[in-house]
Design a protein around this motif. Structure first.
Motif, PDB file in Angstrom:
ATOM      1  N   ASP A  47       0.726  -1.309   0.050  1.00 10.99           N
ATOM      2  CA  ASP A  47       0.068  -0.094   0.033  1.00 10.99           C
ATOM      3  C   ASP A  47       0.937   1.362   0.001  1.00 10.99           C
ATOM      4  O   ASP A  47       1.330   1.671   1.112  1.00 10.99           O
ATOM      5  CB  ASP A  47      -0.825   0.038   1.243  1.00 10.99           C
ATOM      6  N   GLY A  56      -3.347   2.054  -6.202  1.00  9.86           N
ATOM      7  CA  GLY A  56      -3.774   1.551  -5.214  1.00  9.86           C
ATOM      8  C   GLY A  56      -3.681  -0.116  -4.909  1.00  9.86           C
ATOM      9  O   GLY A  56      -3.784  -0.764  -5.850  1.00  9.86           O
ATOM     10  N   LEU A  58      -5.714  -1.987  -3.295  1.00 13.57           N
ATOM     11  CA  LEU A  58      -7.088  -2.691  -3.858  1.00 13.57           C
ATOM     12  C   LEU A  58      -7.318  -2.933  -5.064  1.00 13.57           C
ATOM     13  O   LEU A  58      -7.865  -4.093  -5.371  1.00 13.57           O
ATOM     14  CB  LEU A  58      -8.402  -1.826  -2.868  1.00 13.57           C
ATOM     15  N   MET A  75      -3.191  -2.715   4.047  1.00 15.10           N
ATOM     16  CA  MET A  75      -3.718  -1.664   4.402  1.00 15.10           C
ATOM     17  C   MET A  75      -2.818  -0.788   5.354  1.00 15.10           C
ATOM     18  O   MET A  75      -2.541  -1.464   6.425  1.00 15.10           O
ATOM     19  CB  MET A  75      -5.176  -1.495   5.056  1.00 15.10           C
ATOM     20  N   ARG A  80      -5.368   7.526   5.318  1.00 13.14           N
ATOM     21  CA  ARG A  80      -6.466   7.645   5.066  1.00 13.14           C
ATOM     22  C   ARG A  80      -7.275   7.703   6.772  1.00 13.14           C
ATOM     23  O   ARG A  80      -6.587   6.997   7.409  1.00 13.14           O
ATOM     24  CB  ARG A  80      -7.344   6.250   4.617  1.00 13.14           C
ATOM     25  N   ALA A  84     -12.357   6.358   5.768  1.00  9.50           N
ATOM     26  CA  ALA A  84     -12.043   6.115   4.293  1.00  9.50           C
ATOM     27  C   ALA A  84     -11.408   4.462   4.428  1.00  9.50           C
ATOM     28  O   ALA A  84     -11.575   3.590   3.542  1.00  9.50           O
ATOM     29  CB  ALA A  84     -10.791   6.877   3.799  1.00  9.50           C
ATOM     30  N   LEU A  85     -10.668   4.278   5.575  1.00  9.63           N
ATOM     31  CA  LEU A  85     -10.197   2.870   5.822  1.00  9.63           C
ATOM     32  C   LEU A  85     -11.388   1.951   5.995  1.00  9.63           C
ATOM     33  O   LEU A  85     -11.341   0.888   5.297  1.00  9.63           O
ATOM     34  CB  LEU A  85      -9.559   2.724   7.338  1.00  9.63           C
ATOM     35  N   SER A  87     -14.457   2.422   4.796  1.00 13.15           N
ATOM     36  CA  SER A  87     -14.869   2.100   3.249  1.00 13.15           C
ATOM     37  C   SER A  87     -14.263   1.359   2.364  1.00 13.15           C
ATOM     38  O   SER A  87     -14.828   0.559   1.708  1.00 13.15           O
ATOM     39  CB  SER A  87     -14.864   3.768   2.601  1.00 13.15           C
ATOM     40  N   ASP A  88     -12.863   1.579   2.378  1.00 15.94           N
ATOM     41  CA  ASP A  88     -12.099   0.607   1.778  1.00 15.94           C
ATOM     42  C   ASP A  88     -12.232  -0.909   2.167  1.00 15.94           C
ATOM     43  O   ASP A  88     -12.175  -1.931   1.290  1.00 15.94           O
ATOM     44  CB  ASP A  88     -10.689   0.886   1.704  1.00 15.94           C
ATOM     45  N   SER A  91     -15.366  -1.960   0.608  1.00 18.39           N
ATOM     46  CA  SER A  91     -15.148  -2.348  -0.792  1.00 18.39           C
ATOM     47  C   SER A  91     -14.510  -3.464  -1.151  1.00 18.39           C
ATOM     48  O   SER A  91     -14.790  -4.166  -2.179  1.00 18.39           O
ATOM     49  CB  SER A  91     -14.325  -1.076  -1.266  1.00 18.39           C
ATOM     50  N   ALA A  92     -13.325  -3.940  -0.476  1.00 18.23           N
ATOM     51  CA  ALA A  92     -12.508  -5.063  -0.451  1.00 18.23           C
ATOM     52  C   ALA A  92     -13.587  -6.291  -0.321  1.00 18.23           C
ATOM     53  O   ALA A  92     -13.600  -7.307  -1.406  1.00 18.23           O
ATOM     54  CB  ALA A  92     -11.638  -5.156   0.580  1.00 18.23           C
TER      55      ALA A  92
END
Length: 292
Positions: A47, A56, A58, A75, A80, A84-85, A87-88, A91-92
């Motif tokens: 990262d 990125g 991800l 990560m 972030r 944001a963390l 949220s990612d 998303s993952a």
């Protein structure tokens, strides 16, 4: 597949690390990973390693998964905040990325954008806690998630060859209490220190992968000794690399050293993690020499 499932089956888990490109063309990284790393269990994706801006982690994990590999999403907390963390992480989960390695991250002043403002809203321990909280169906503010919560294999890092073993054991304990399920170590060059650490770390009952960085040359080793916390490369290894510069340049000496370290340590750990740093092509030969 989660790497924790492999550990639970008693498998010796082998992973290696790749870095995303400094650009938007990922094809070369994916093809190299398919060619040289398809025979191992998982592929870590860094990262913005060393605070250098890159594609990125991800996005790279998604591309590797599409190519049939098992990615480990690294990560860091550097860039972030907790919004944001989280949220990612969601998303993952939406893309089927199940494996995590959770780190605090290097300071921005070490990278190629030293003027960037560091975030560090969370650290590695509180990030592990954040993942655990999401898995319970809530975010860090106590708000309930919609639908089935995500489930991850939660990894963390430890430095067994640090000057203070007790301090590292204390950090490891905090990470275990926060929810860490497995560990990858900082690069090891002193097997006797690693073995002594592992004898004490057994108390936590968590699988540990031996961290290996293939040493490329004497200059690289001296740089790491001076600048990388938790790494101490013995002078005899440095001299071994310096003795035949052509063999070192070809990777022959570095692979031999790395294989020797793995052979000395593999009975004391549950896997190995190789940080090839551009030498992914050396990984199959290294594993063969190490008897894996």
């Amino acid at each position: 597949m989660k790497v924790t499932d492999l550990f639970a089956k008693g498998e010796f888990v082998v992973s290696a690390e790749v870095g995303p490109p400094k650009g938007c063309h990922i094809e070369g990284v994916v093809e190299e990973a398919k060619e040289f790393l398809s025979g191992i269990n998982a592929v870590n994706v860094t990262d913005c390693q060393s605070s250098v801006m890159r594609m990125g982690s991800l996005a790279t994990c998604i591309k590797l998964k599409e190519a049939g590999l098992t990615p480990i999403f690294q990560m860091t907390c550097r860039d972030r905040n907790r919004i944001a963390l989280q949220s990612d992480l969601l998303s993952a989960a939406a893309f089927g990325i199940e494996n995590l390695l959770l780190l605090t991250g290097d300071h921005t002043k070490l990278g190629d954008h030293p003027q960037a403002k560091p975030v560090f809203d969370l650290d590695s321990v509180s990030l592990i806690h954040a993942v655990k909280t999401l898995e319970s169906g809530y975010d860090l503010a106590g708000n309930e998630l919609v639908g089935e919560p995500p489930k991850f294999a939660k990894g963390a890092v430890v430095s067994p060859c640090s000057d203070s073993i007790d301090a590292q054991l204390a950090k490891m304990e905090r990470k275990v209490l926060a929810g860490a399920e497995y560990f990858q170590t900082q690069a090891v060059y002193e097997p006797e220190k690693f073995i002594a650490f592992m004898e004490k770390a057994k108390q936590f009952g968590k699988p540990v992968q031996l961290g290996i960085v293939i040493p490329k040359n004497a200059g690289m080793c001296r740089y790491m000794n001076k600048n990388v916390a938790g790494i101490s490369i013995p002078e005899d290894m440095i001299n071994e690399l310096a003795a035949d510069k052509e063999a070192a340049k070809a990777g022959i000496t570095g692979v031999a050293i790395a294989a020797r370290i793995i052979r000395a340590c593999k009975d004391y750990c549950q896997g190995v993690h190789i940080m090839a740093m551009g030498w992914e092509s050396k990984v199959p030969g290294l594993l063969e020499q190490a008897g894996l």
